[in-house]
Design a protein around this motif. Structure first.
Motif, PDB file in Angstrom:
ATOM      1  N   VAL A  20     -33.971  32.611  76.511  1.00  0.00           N
ATOM      2  CA  VAL A  20     -34.099  33.804  75.864  1.00  0.00           C
ATOM      3  C   VAL A  20     -33.354  33.674  74.569  1.00  0.00           C
ATOM      4  CG1 VAL A  20     -33.499  36.274  75.476  1.00  0.00           C
ATOM      5  CG2 VAL A  20     -34.613  35.141  77.942  1.00  0.00           C
ATOM      6  N   LEU A  21     -32.092  33.195  74.607  1.00  0.00           N
ATOM      7  CA  LEU A  21     -31.195  33.025  73.246  1.00  0.00           C
ATOM      8  C   LEU A  21     -31.998  31.885  72.478  1.00  0.00           C
ATOM      9  CD1 LEU A  21     -27.800  33.166  75.051  1.00  0.00           C
ATOM     10  CD2 LEU A  21     -29.041  34.976  73.749  1.00  0.00           C
ATOM     11  N   ASP A  22     -32.357  30.864  72.953  1.00  0.00           N
ATOM     12  CA  ASP A  22     -33.198  29.918  72.379  1.00  0.00           C
ATOM     13  C   ASP A  22     -34.278  30.505  71.641  1.00  0.00           C
ATOM     14  OD1 ASP A  22     -31.748  27.859  73.246  1.00  0.00           O
ATOM     15  OD2 ASP A  22     -33.209  26.943  74.912  1.00  0.00           O
ATOM     16  N   LEU A  24     -34.479  33.671  70.643  1.00  0.00           N
ATOM     17  CA  LEU A  24     -33.987  34.321  69.524  1.00  0.00           C
ATOM     18  C   LEU A  24     -33.545  33.705  68.475  1.00  0.00           C
ATOM     19  CD1 LEU A  24     -32.017  37.372  71.845  1.00  0.00           C
ATOM     20  CD2 LEU A  24     -34.196  37.440  70.572  1.00  0.00           C
ATOM     21  N   GLU A  25     -32.955  32.392  68.613  1.00  0.00           N
ATOM     22  CA  GLU A  25     -32.545  31.555  67.608  1.00  0.00           C
ATOM     23  C   GLU A  25     -33.804  31.293  66.683  1.00  0.00           C
ATOM     24  OE1 GLU A  25     -30.211  28.464  68.232  1.00  0.00           O
ATOM     25  OE2 GLU A  25     -28.677  29.170  69.309  1.00  0.00           O
ATOM     26  N   MET A  26     -34.999  31.007  67.322  1.00  0.00           N
ATOM     27  CA  MET A  26     -36.179  30.629  66.783  1.00  0.00           C
ATOM     28  C   MET A  26     -36.630  31.799  65.954  1.00  0.00           C
ATOM     29  SD  MET A  26     -38.285  28.251  69.417  1.00  0.00           S
ATOM     30  CE  MET A  26     -39.634  27.734  68.320  1.00  0.00           C
ATOM     31  N   GLU A  27     -36.691  32.873  66.417  1.00  0.00           N
ATOM     32  CA  GLU A  27     -37.050  34.387  65.700  1.00  0.00           C
ATOM     33  C   GLU A  27     -36.255  34.798  64.872  1.00  0.00           C
ATOM     34  OE1 GLU A  27     -37.658  36.771  69.039  1.00  0.00           O
ATOM     35  OE2 GLU A  27     -39.090  35.707  70.056  1.00  0.00           O
ATOM     36  N   GLY A  28     -35.116  34.127  64.526  1.00  0.00           N
ATOM     37  CA  GLY A  28     -34.093  34.418  63.394  1.00  0.00           C
ATOM     38  C   GLY A  28     -32.826  35.569  63.835  1.00  0.00           C
ATOM     39  N   THR A  54     -24.928  40.096  82.518  1.00  0.00           N
ATOM     40  CA  THR A  54     -24.474  39.281  81.400  1.00  0.00           C
ATOM     41  C   THR A  54     -23.887  39.898  80.243  1.00  0.00           C
ATOM     42  OG1 THR A  54     -25.463  37.357  79.944  1.00  0.00           O
ATOM     43  CG2 THR A  54     -26.866  39.294  80.507  1.00  0.00           C
ATOM     44  N   ASN A  55     -22.831  39.167  79.701  1.00  0.00           N
ATOM     45  CA  ASN A  55     -22.278  39.817  78.548  1.00  0.00           C
ATOM     46  C   ASN A  55     -22.640  39.169  77.142  1.00  0.00           C
ATOM     47  OD1 ASN A  55     -21.485  37.125  78.782  1.00  0.00           O
ATOM     48  ND2 ASN A  55     -19.180  37.503  78.523  1.00  0.00           N
ATOM     49  N   ALA A  56     -23.950  38.429  77.165  1.00  0.00           N
ATOM     50  CA  ALA A  56     -24.350  37.496  76.149  1.00  0.00           C
ATOM     51  C   ALA A  56     -24.441  38.548  74.742  1.00  0.00           C
ATOM     52  CB  ALA A  56     -25.931  37.243  76.219  1.00  0.00           C
ATOM     53  N   ALA A  57     -24.985  39.763  74.929  1.00  0.00           N
ATOM     54  CA  ALA A  57     -25.042  40.490  73.654  1.00  0.00           C
ATOM     55  C   ALA A  57     -23.805  40.874  73.020  1.00  0.00           C
ATOM     56  CB  ALA A  57     -25.857  41.804  74.057  1.00  0.00           C
ATOM     57  N   MET A  58     -22.964  41.178  74.006  1.00  0.00           N
ATOM     58  CA  MET A  58     -21.179  41.548  73.718  1.00  0.00           C
ATOM     59  C   MET A  58     -20.697  40.437  72.765  1.00  0.00           C
ATOM     60  SD  MET A  58     -20.767  44.569  74.842  1.00  0.00           S
ATOM     61  CE  MET A  58     -18.858  44.489  74.956  1.00  0.00           C
ATOM     62  N   VAL A  59     -20.752  39.087  73.312  1.00  0.00           N
ATOM     63  CA  VAL A  59     -20.146  37.929  72.627  1.00  0.00           C
ATOM     64  C   VAL A  59     -20.646  37.439  71.490  1.00  0.00           C
ATOM     65  CG1 VAL A  59     -18.959  37.383  74.856  1.00  0.00           C
ATOM     66  CG2 VAL A  59     -20.960  36.175  74.212  1.00  0.00           C
ATOM     67  N   GLU A  73     -30.777  45.028  73.314  1.00  0.00           N
ATOM     68  CA  GLU A  73     -32.250  45.644  73.442  1.00  0.00           C
ATOM     69  C   GLU A  73     -33.212  44.120  73.203  1.00  0.00           C
ATOM     70  OE1 GLU A  73     -32.401  48.551  70.561  1.00  0.00           O
ATOM     71  OE2 GLU A  73     -31.285  49.955  71.940  1.00  0.00           O
ATOM     72  N   LYS A  74     -32.836  43.261  72.172  1.00  0.00           N
ATOM     73  CA  LYS A  74     -33.726  42.287  71.997  1.00  0.00           C
ATOM     74  C   LYS A  74     -33.783  41.226  73.080  1.00  0.00           C
ATOM     75  CE  LYS A  74     -33.080  42.293  66.981  1.00  0.00           C
ATOM     76  NZ  LYS A  74     -34.711  42.646  66.568  1.00  0.00           N
ATOM     77  N   ILE A  75     -32.664  41.156  73.964  1.00  0.00           N
ATOM     78  CA  ILE A  75     -32.652  40.207  75.009  1.00  0.00           C
ATOM     79  C   ILE A  75     -33.350  40.929  76.221  1.00  0.00           C
ATOM     80  CG2 ILE A  75     -31.140  39.448  76.736  1.00  0.00           C
ATOM     81  CD1 ILE A  75     -28.936  39.116  74.682  1.00  0.00           C
ATOM     82  N   VAL A  76     -33.262  42.036  76.131  1.00  0.00           N
ATOM     83  CA  VAL A  76     -34.179  42.833  77.444  1.00  0.00           C
ATOM     84  C   VAL A  76     -35.278  42.841  77.417  1.00  0.00           C
ATOM     85  CG1 VAL A  76     -34.362  45.138  78.372  1.00  0.00           C
ATOM     86  CG2 VAL A  76     -32.215  44.439  78.139  1.00  0.00           C
TER      87      VAL A  76
END
Length: 584
Positions: A20-22, A24-28, A54-59, A73-76
């Motif tokens: 998912v984070l990959d 989001l990187e591609m989407e900018g 997950t704490n992904a958004a926090m960090v 919200e974008k990750i979800v």
């Protein structure tokens, strides 16, 4: 997920978050090559919040120039399209809680069955060589309670690290070069004379009085005859020193074997000194201005002895590392101090290891900082400083029904490991030693450790495995075979036990990373509690029993579940050096 992580449910969902984070990187929405080192995926503290958090958004929000909830919200939004995720919800300032589809837990149960004894094994250690030194008791008598806890902690830690992918060496340092070995030799010679018929009277003050030296004296009489009976000490002391140390080490190895402990390497302090290793260490330290000749200060806080006088000694600059004074590596008579010899010994270990772990008694806490500093300095001279960890283990108070235990006749003044194992068994001793953190004080009550109750962790975990074995025996007698074919029939109460079992690989890695083998014992207690709770449901509701009359498909599925929980318990107990019992 890195190559060194175990292929577990938790690492699989870490990979899903990474994907998912990959995206989001591609989407900018995230900067390219965002550092994700601090992103975690783990169970939430409150199970009612979901299966994973997950704490992904926090960090990562700060680096993305946004706020955590907006990034969450974008990750979800991405996670909502994953069929293996039932729901993803944002909590608090930006944590994300996940509820997993039940198929995840069904597949994890199948993974346990497929991997068997390898379930939970990890490649995290990547083959790194770790030297674990533990016990290392002076070879002057049998193993006693003062050594037991450290022996078990060290051995379980070594097994844990192996299971987590490290190459482990179990080492015992034989302190056979000090004055206590001369005392041992004199004590053994006295028993030798006794075996030859001399009346030795009371054991003189300063010698070892225990009966364990009687067979050593008899063995010496058989070996040497009366050759050393009347000779001066200078003639027999070196011979009896070597003879007594060898016999004591045989006794120590035998006592440790009763606990299921076997070391790979026994390193001799005398051999270390004969090889001039302390001199080599001193030379390197002097070259780097870490040892100098100076005058040792008088003892602080009290008047020095009348015969005290300042003496120039080689001193290690331990004040550079927070010590209150520099420490001598040699005595005034030119012999090495324990600290000086220890420096050379650790330098020797560092030559063939990528990391060092020592398990010491808590009474050695005052030397930790300076020995770690010295090891860092010495290993740096061989390249990169070698990681060195010291685990301090508190003493154990022995009780019987709440009262202090009387001492052993065999030893003279302490309770031996042999005494303990003979009374309650190896497995009870080992598991009990791991039911508290090593740095915490603990009581070992002979009555309580064999008590059949939930308050006794040893019994509670073993009883879970025995119950599972009993269920499977009963099913076999009725012609019912465990099967994975009907796992979709399992209910939510069944899944709760699978969820606990699925944490085992993660617990292995966490325990190995923190060097805390007791975490496996704690985990096994929690898993046993979940299993006993499931069992007890069947007392009130016949449809929740493991063998359900008139429903062979559900019975086969629940038996399959029970069988895999038993496998996880066996795997965990094996790390602790404890055998899983079939019945109690």
């Amino acid at each position: 997920m890195t190559e060194t992580q175990a292929n577990t449910l938790y690492s699989a969902f870490t990979a899903r978050i990474d994907a998912v984070l990959d995206a989001l990187e591609m989407e900018g929405d995230l900067p390219p090559d965002t550092n994700r080192a601090n992103v975690s995926v783990e169970p939430p503290r409150d199970p009612s919040h979901g299966d994973l958090s997950t704490n992904a958004a926090m960090v990562l929000a700060k680096g993305a120039a946004t706020n955590p909830r907006a990034l969450a919200e974008k990750i979800v939004e991405h996670l909502a399209h994953d069929p293996m995720i039932e729901s993803a919800e944002i909590a608090g300032p930006g944590f994300i809680n996940l509820r997993l589809a039940r198929q995840n837990w069904i597949e994890e149960l199948a993974a346990i069955a497929e991997l068997g004894a390898d379930y939970g094994k990890s490649a995290m250690g990547a083959g790194a060589r770790v030297n674990v030194e533990y016990v290392s008791a002076n070879p002057t008598g049998p193993m006693h309670m003062g050594h037991c806890r450290g022996a078990v902690v060290g051995d379980a830690l070594a097994s844990l690290l192996e299971f987590a992918g490290h190459e482990v060496t179990r080492e015992y340092y034989v302190n056979d070069a000090g004055g206590q070995v001369d005392t041992l030799a004199r004590s053994a010679h006295l028993r030798y004379r006794e075996a030859l018929g001399d009346d030795i009277g009371d054991i003189p003050e300063g010698l070892y009085p225990g009966d364990y030296l009687v067979p050593v004296g008899k063995a010496a009489a058989e070996e040497f005859g009366d050759r050393f009976q009347s000779l001066p000490e200078s003639e027999w002391l070196p011979i009896f020193r070597a003879f007594a140390v060898e016999r004591m080490m045989d006794l120590i190895k035998s006592d440790l074997a009763m606990l299921g402990i076997k070391h790979d390497v026994f390193s001799s302090e005398a051999a270390l000194q004969a090889a001039k290793k302390p001199e080599a260490a001193e030379a390197w330290l002097r070259e780097h201005d870490l040892v100098y000749d100076g005058v040792l200060e008088a003892p602080k806080g009290k008047a020095p002895p009348e015969d005290w006088e300042p003496v120039e000694l080689p001193l290690f600059r331990s004040t550079r590392y927070g010590d209150d004074q520099d420490r001598p590596i040699k005595k005034s008579d030119g012999k090495w101090t324990y600290f000086g010899a220890d420096l050379a010994y650790h330098m020797q270990k560092a030559e063939s290891a990528d990391a060092l772990i020592d398990v010491w008694g808590a009474d050695h806490s005052g030397t930790v900082k300076r020995i770690k500093a010295a090891v860092a300095a010495l290993s740096e001279g061989q390249g990169e400083p070698i990681p060195f960890d010291v685990k301090l283990v508190q003493m154990v108070q022995l009780l019987r029904g709440g009262e202090p235990v009387k001492m052993s006749k065999r030893s003279g003044n302490f309770v031996t490991i042999a005494d303990m194992v003979e009374e309650v068994g190896k497995d009870v001793v080992r598991f009990s030693m791991l039911t508290r953190k090593p740095e915490a004080q603990m009581d070992f009550d002979f009555a309580k450790v064999v008590e059949q109750s939930k308050d006794n962790p040893v019994f509670y975990v073993q009883y879970a495995h025995a119950r599972i074995s009993s269920i499977l025996r009963k099913a076999a007698a009725e012609g019912i075979t465990p099967s994975a074919d009907g796992l979709d029939l399992l209910g939510e109460h069944d899944l709760a036990v699978i969820k606990q079992a699925a944490q085992f690989p993660r617990e292995v890695e966490a325990a190995a990373r923190s060097r805390e083998a007791h975490r496996i014992a704690f985990y096994l207690y929690d898993l046993a509690a979940e299993f006993h709770a499931l069992w007890n449901m069947g007392n009130d509701d016949a449809e929740k029993r493991f063998i359900v009359a008139q429903n062979p498909a559900l019975s086969a599925a629940r038996l399959f579940l029970a069988s895999q929980i038993g496998q996880v318990i066996r795997n965990g107990l094996a790390l602790l050096g404890v055998e899983a019992v079939e019945e109690l």
